[in-house]
Enzyme design. Structure first.
Site, PDB file in Angstrom:
ATOM      1  N   LYS A  14     -32.476 -29.974  19.401  1.00 52.35           N
ATOM      2  CA  LYS A  14     -32.176 -31.383  19.153  1.00 52.35           C
ATOM      3  C   LYS A  14     -33.249 -32.050  18.296  1.00 52.35           C
ATOM      4  CE  LYS A  14     -33.522 -33.018  23.770  1.00 52.35           C
ATOM      5  NZ  LYS A  14     -34.865 -33.543  23.570  1.00 52.35           N
ATOM      6  N   ARG A  89     -32.534 -39.613  30.306  1.00 55.60           N
ATOM      7  CA  ARG A  89     -32.669 -38.260  30.833  1.00 55.60           C
ATOM      8  C   ARG A  89     -32.041 -38.139  32.213  1.00 55.60           C
ATOM      9  NH1 ARG A  89     -36.085 -35.419  27.155  1.00 55.60           N
ATOM     10  NH2 ARG A  89     -36.881 -33.548  28.108  1.00 55.60           N
ATOM     11  N   ARG A 128     -41.035 -20.641  20.145  1.00 51.85           N
ATOM     12  CA  ARG A 128     -41.105 -21.893  19.380  1.00 51.85           C
ATOM     13  C   ARG A 128     -42.542 -22.227  18.968  1.00 51.85           C
ATOM     14  NH1 ARG A 128     -38.028 -27.283  21.109  1.00 51.85           N
ATOM     15  NH2 ARG A 128     -39.138 -27.069  23.087  1.00 51.85           N
ATOM     16  N   ARG A 163     -46.161 -25.655  22.291  1.00 54.66           N
ATOM     17  CA  ARG A 163     -46.194 -26.715  23.300  1.00 54.66           C
ATOM     18  C   ARG A 163     -46.616 -26.143  24.647  1.00 54.66           C
ATOM     19  NH1 ARG A 163     -40.724 -30.250  22.791  1.00 54.66           N
ATOM     20  NH2 ARG A 163     -40.894 -30.016  25.047  1.00 54.66           N
ATOM     21  N   ARG A 174     -37.705 -27.296  33.587  1.00 55.27           N
ATOM     22  CA  ARG A 174     -37.075 -28.236  32.647  1.00 55.27           C
ATOM     23  C   ARG A 174     -35.565 -28.031  32.628  1.00 55.27           C
ATOM     24  NH1 ARG A 174     -40.079 -26.474  27.581  1.00 55.27           N
ATOM     25  NH2 ARG A 174     -38.964 -28.060  26.422  1.00 55.27           N
TER      26      ARG A 174
END
Ligand code: AMP
Length: 217
Positions: A14, A89, A128, A163, A174
């Site tokens: 996203k 959220r 990532r 991250r 998460r």
């Protein structure tokens, strides 16, 4: 142009898509994750609390996000439209967001849900890497989105970083947060008839083409 909201599980892309929309349509990309990551660098009680919470994969307290979002949406550049990424959220945040929008005279706009299987995300998450300078996102587990030189951004030469919550343990938390807290807001926006679903198991370019179709409708 209509405002855009992105809803997606962690590592669904996203952030990447929001950057592309920002670049093409020239509207600001507001990411609560980015705002919180900036505050987490501050040496203060709030900074430390946010740092710990982000690293654990849990959500920060709702009240903290409300003020951040309202202050950001009051800024002039949001008047021509904006992209909201990472907020709301949970259903409480969705109700509060409805109130904030009403107060500021804004519409929800298009809500884009990037839907993708958990197994694919697990593979992506550990690969990532993000440029600390221009924020371009890479994935070293995928040859199509790896940087040409290890740990260096193709575009600006900036250093790539990982991250603190991009590990399998934080990912499980998460993802569980997403299922438990975020999926109910999908229903909320379905009822309001503003929700568009996109298949996230596709190339960055193809997903962006789908998003453009929604925006240009
Ligand atoms: P993201 O960059 O959207 O994946 O967000 C990274 C992390 O920031 C999340 O795992 C949460 O800890 C925190 N976060 C981002 N947005 C919110 C929000 N709306 N409410 C609570 N926590 C958030």
């Amino acid at each position: 142009m209509k405002n855009i909201m992105f809803i997606a599980p962690p590592a669904a892309g996203k952030g990447t898509q929001a950057e592309l929309v920002e670049g093409k349509y020239d509207i600001p990309h507001i990411s609560t994750g980015d705002i919180l990551r900036n505050i987490s660098k501050e040496d203060s009680e709030l900074g430390n609390y946010i740092y710990e919470t982000l690293a654990s994969g849990k959500l920060v307290k709702d009240e903290i996000t409300y003020q951040l979002i309202e202050d950001r949406l009051r800024q002039k550049d949001c008047k021509k439209g904006f992209i909201i990424d990472g907020f709301p959220r949970n259903i409480e945040q969705a109700y509060e967001y409805d109130n904030i929008l009403k107060k500021l005279g804004y519409e929800i706009g298009n809500v884009i849900w990037i839907n993708i299987d958990k197994k694919i995300l697990e593979k992506r998450i550990t690969g990532r890497r993000i440029c600390e300078n221009c924020k371009t996102i890479y994935n070293i587990n995928d040859e199509n989105s790896s940087p040409k030189i290890d740990s260096i951004c193709d575009y600006c030469g900036g250093k790539l970083y990982q991250r603190s919550d991009d590990n399998l343990e934080a990912f499980q938390t998460r993802y569980a947060m997403y299922q438990e807290k975020t999926e109910p807001i999908i229903k909320h926006y379905k009822k309001k008839k503003v929700l568009f679903e996109i298949n996230g198991d596709n190339s960055i370019e193809n997903i962006f083409t789908e998003i453009e179709k929604i925006i240009n409708k």
